[in-house]
Design an enzyme around this catalytic site. Sequence first.
Site, PDB file in Angstrom:
ATOM      1  N   ARG A 176       2.487   4.948  11.868  1.00 56.61           N
ATOM      2  CA  ARG A 176       1.439   5.943  11.684  1.00 56.61           C
ATOM      3  C   ARG A 176       0.094   5.267  11.945  1.00 56.61           C
ATOM      4  O   ARG A 176      -0.170   4.194  11.414  1.00 56.61           O
ATOM      5  CB  ARG A 176       1.480   6.470  10.249  1.00 56.61           C
ATOM      6  CG  ARG A 176       0.286   7.353   9.932  1.00 56.61           C
ATOM      7  CD  ARG A 176       0.410   7.985   8.589  1.00 56.61           C
ATOM      8  NE  ARG A 176       0.071   7.084   7.516  1.00 56.61           N
ATOM      9  CZ  ARG A 176       0.159   7.406   6.222  1.00 56.61           C
ATOM     10  NH1 ARG A 176       0.624   8.600   5.884  1.00 56.61           N
ATOM     11  NH2 ARG A 176      -0.174   6.569   5.295  1.00 56.61           N
ATOM     12  N   GLU A 227       1.127  17.454   6.957  1.00 53.71           N
ATOM     13  CA  GLU A 227       0.713  17.275   5.562  1.00 53.71           C
ATOM     14  C   GLU A 227      -0.437  18.213   5.207  1.00 53.71           C
ATOM     15  O   GLU A 227      -0.916  18.219   4.091  1.00 53.71           O
ATOM     16  CB  GLU A 227       0.372  15.811   5.265  1.00 53.71           C
ATOM     17  CG  GLU A 227      -0.524  15.144   6.270  1.00 53.71           C
ATOM     18  CD  GLU A 227      -0.645  13.619   6.069  1.00 53.71           C
ATOM     19  OE1 GLU A 227      -0.328  13.118   4.989  1.00 53.71           O
ATOM     20  OE2 GLU A 227      -1.085  12.954   7.027  1.00 53.71           O
ATOM     21  N   ASN A 277       3.532  14.269   0.103  1.00 54.22           N
ATOM     22  CA  ASN A 277       2.572  13.798  -0.920  1.00 54.22           C
ATOM     23  C   ASN A 277       1.272  14.568  -0.781  1.00 54.22           C
ATOM     24  O   ASN A 277       0.680  15.003  -1.767  1.00 54.22           O
ATOM     25  CB  ASN A 277       2.296  12.300  -0.761  1.00 54.22           C
ATOM     26  CG  ASN A 277       3.563  11.472  -0.821  1.00 54.22           C
ATOM     27  OD1 ASN A 277       4.586  11.976  -1.243  1.00 54.22           O
ATOM     28  ND2 ASN A 277       3.487  10.228  -0.400  1.00 54.22           N
ATOM     29  N   ASP A 278       0.823  14.715   0.458  1.00 51.07           N
ATOM     30  CA  ASP A 278      -0.406  15.468   0.681  1.00 51.07           C
ATOM     31  C   ASP A 278      -0.130  16.964   0.821  1.00 51.07           C
ATOM     32  O   ASP A 278      -0.893  17.785   0.326  1.00 51.07           O
ATOM     33  CB  ASP A 278      -1.132  14.946   1.930  1.00 51.07           C
ATOM     34  CG  ASP A 278      -1.934  13.689   1.610  1.00 51.07           C
ATOM     35  OD1 ASP A 278      -2.595  13.660   0.559  1.00 51.07           O
ATOM     36  OD2 ASP A 278      -1.876  12.733   2.396  1.00 51.07           O
ATOM     37  N   ARG A 326      -3.467  14.953  -6.162  1.00 50.39           N
ATOM     38  CA  ARG A 326      -2.280  14.160  -6.466  1.00 50.39           C
ATOM     39  C   ARG A 326      -2.571  12.985  -7.396  1.00 50.39           C
ATOM     40  O   ARG A 326      -1.655  12.349  -7.909  1.00 50.39           O
ATOM     41  CB  ARG A 326      -1.609  13.674  -5.169  1.00 50.39           C
ATOM     42  CG  ARG A 326      -2.392  12.655  -4.383  1.00 50.39           C
ATOM     43  CD  ARG A 326      -1.842  12.483  -2.974  1.00 50.39           C
ATOM     44  NE  ARG A 326      -1.239  11.187  -2.751  1.00 50.39           N
ATOM     45  CZ  ARG A 326      -0.916  10.703  -1.548  1.00 50.39           C
ATOM     46  NH1 ARG A 326      -1.111  11.430  -0.454  1.00 50.39           N
ATOM     47  NH2 ARG A 326      -0.379   9.531  -1.413  1.00 50.39           N
ATOM     48  N   CYS A 363       8.536  11.963   5.292  1.00 51.53           N
ATOM     49  CA  CYS A 363       8.224  10.609   4.817  1.00 51.53           C
ATOM     50  C   CYS A 363       7.449  10.632   3.520  1.00 51.53           C
ATOM     51  O   CYS A 363       7.038   9.599   3.010  1.00 51.53           O
ATOM     52  CB  CYS A 363       7.486   9.821   5.884  1.00 51.53           C
ATOM     53  SG  CYS A 363       5.937  10.595   6.360  1.00 51.53           S
ATOM     54  N   ARG A 382       2.894   2.459   7.075  1.00 53.52           N
ATOM     55  CA  ARG A 382       1.509   2.816   6.703  1.00 53.52           C
ATOM     56  C   ARG A 382       0.587   1.691   7.174  1.00 53.52           C
ATOM     57  O   ARG A 382       0.364   0.728   6.438  1.00 53.52           O
ATOM     58  CB  ARG A 382       1.382   2.955   5.185  1.00 53.52           C
ATOM     59  CG  ARG A 382       2.051   4.176   4.579  1.00 53.52           C
ATOM     60  CD  ARG A 382       1.725   4.250   3.088  1.00 53.52           C
ATOM     61  NE  ARG A 382       1.996   5.556   2.533  1.00 53.52           N
ATOM     62  CZ  ARG A 382       3.139   5.910   1.940  1.00 53.52           C
ATOM     63  NH1 ARG A 382       4.117   5.032   1.837  1.00 53.52           N
ATOM     64  NH2 ARG A 382       3.300   7.130   1.456  1.00 53.52           N
TER      65      ARG A 382
HETATM   66  C1  PEP Z   1       2.231  11.914   2.583  1.00 60.93           C
HETATM   67  O1  PEP Z   1       1.111  12.441   2.476  1.00 60.93           O
HETATM   68  O2  PEP Z   1       3.275  12.476   2.220  1.00 60.93           O
HETATM   69  C2  PEP Z   1       2.373  10.552   3.109  1.00 60.93           C
HETATM   70  C3  PEP Z   1       3.566  10.044   3.346  1.00 60.93           C
HETATM   71  O3  PEP Z   1       1.242   9.833   3.321  1.00 60.93           O
HETATM   72  P1  PEP Z   1       0.424   9.026   2.202  1.00 60.93           P
HETATM   73  O4  PEP Z   1       1.248   9.020   0.946  1.00 60.93           O
HETATM   74  O5  PEP Z   1       0.208   7.669   2.759  1.00 60.93           O
HETATM   75  O6  PEP Z   1      -0.807   9.844   2.116  1.00 60.93           O
HETATM   76 MG    MG Z   2      -0.614  11.592   3.457  1.00 60.33          MG
END
Ligand code: PEP
Ligand code: MG
Length: 576
Positions: free
Chosen positions: A335, A434, A457-458, A468, A505, A299
């Site tokens: 990324r 995402e 996550n997104d 989230r 990821c 990141r």
């Molecule tokens: C995600 O969105 O899953 C991700 C890995 O990115 P971040 O958590 O940094 O938004």
């Molecule tokens: Mg993300």
Amino acid sequence: MTAEFLAGIAASDGIAIAPAYLLTEPDLSFEKKTISDSGAEILRFEEAVKQAHQEISLIKKRAEESLGSEEAQVFEAHLMFLDDPEFIGQIKQVITDQLINAEAALDQIAQMFITMFSAMEDNPYMQERAADIKDVSERMMAILLGLKVPSPATIDHEVIVVAHDLTPSDTAQLNKKYVKAFVTDIGGRTSHSAIMARSLEIPAIVGSQSITQSVKDGQTIIVDALAGQVILNPSQEDIANYQQKAQDFQKQKEEWAKLVDAPSVTQDGHQVELAANIGTPKDVEAVLANGAEGIGLYRTEFLYMDSANFPTEDEQFEAYKTVLEAMEGKPVIVRTMDIGGDKELPYLDLPKEMNPFLGYRAIRISLDRTEIFKTQLRALLRASNYGNLRIMFPMIATLKEFRQAKAVLEAVKADLLAEGQTVADTIQVGIMVEIPAAAVLADQFAKEVDFFSIGTNDLIQYTMAADRMNEQVSYLYQPYNPSILRLIKNVIDASHREGKWTGMCGEMAGDQTAVPILLGMGLDEFSMSASSVLKTRSLMQSLTLSDLQKLADRALNEAGTVDEVVEMVQALTQNK
Ligand code: PEP
Ligand code: MG
């Protein structure tokens, strides 16, 4: 007193027992009083200045040790105000002239300076000074009132930090030697304090809603971040039980540690890649110590967030090169900058948005502000000579965005080659999936990208329309919802049809309930917190691919709810 249990979200594994250290703002309200002996009041004020000086010097020293000299500079500015005869002199003058107490005099002069500096709207330097004066005067006020200003950098004995929320800079100041765990009122498993806790390997519970209301400073508490519970007022018996549980967990970790050099295979030999996520080059140590086979997500935005200005091409080059060299040829997916959403960058001066997660962020900024993007890509391409680099673009919604980003990358590469620099010719270029639009259209993307990495996550928050970061709707944050599983399957199948590969990821990749289904669906690479790699490898080794494929098939085609999916997984894993 009987023990009380407070539930929260287990954000980073482990168990800790220690006194609570409340990292909350003290109440600085004061009474304005008239005084008769201004000499004595000035002495009292001077004592407070001296104490503030000592406290800030100590924080500065600790920050230098844990964060580096650049981050510690802010404290230098604080010290300057304490030494400034203009600022300090005026406060003393007010005490003498108006015969009021030091608290009232301090407040009067501090407010005057803050108003003056904040008014200089087009001068960010002076605006920062306003923030400095506010910080320094709050500390002096607390000292005058006999209150403590908690500071994570000054903790020098074993504690459990309790806070409403922790900023990335609070988290970065936590010294693992003394901070045995932390608990917050707000946040979820994918908020950045939770992600940092996992990379620091400190047990953490977030989203407890009321920990700061429920616990007093210095009170012994137990954090069970395996079960997601905080135990308040524990009895001696509770303490003994949890000490035993902590020991068992330690033994379990020692068992997992034996797998550090083992391949990531199921019982019947199906192999995948287990990689780890990092935020800074410092995290590589844990990646290697936990036997990860690559870095599935670097990141890079922390490079931007930890700096007072845009990191230069050379600063970025050094960071990327350090990571690539340390990984010795293992794949490293970097990324590009993912600023926006909950990740702010003060010097980028972004307008406040109604819906930051749906706004101007990540690749949208990079394609608009191409000078920032090009600097990053130049640094990356130069660093590609030192290892196995893969580049990934975040928040891609349309194929056109991918094509544009790729075109900028090609142009930067052509410039570097024209300058006589070398660039590796094996760099894979992929996207994060995402945004649901990209997941649905994966077949088209798969023709042009080298790989996908699913950012659950997104992806989950956008698919479920559930922020989230918001505990009120966290019940909708459902990784095992069949709708999410179907999107993931669509991406994996689309990549395989084109001879490409798919990784993940997002946090789901290290989730022990999700892993069996993801293996069964054919996910090729799993990238998670370094601390989850070994337990995932251990879980994999107890399972067989044909069982997992059947499980995935049922979860995708027969399940309607999360509970049904969880039951299916448990039926398989608990028989092992
Ligand atoms: C995600 O969105 O899953 C991700 C890995 O990115 P971040 O958590 O940094 O938004
Ligand atoms: Mg993300």
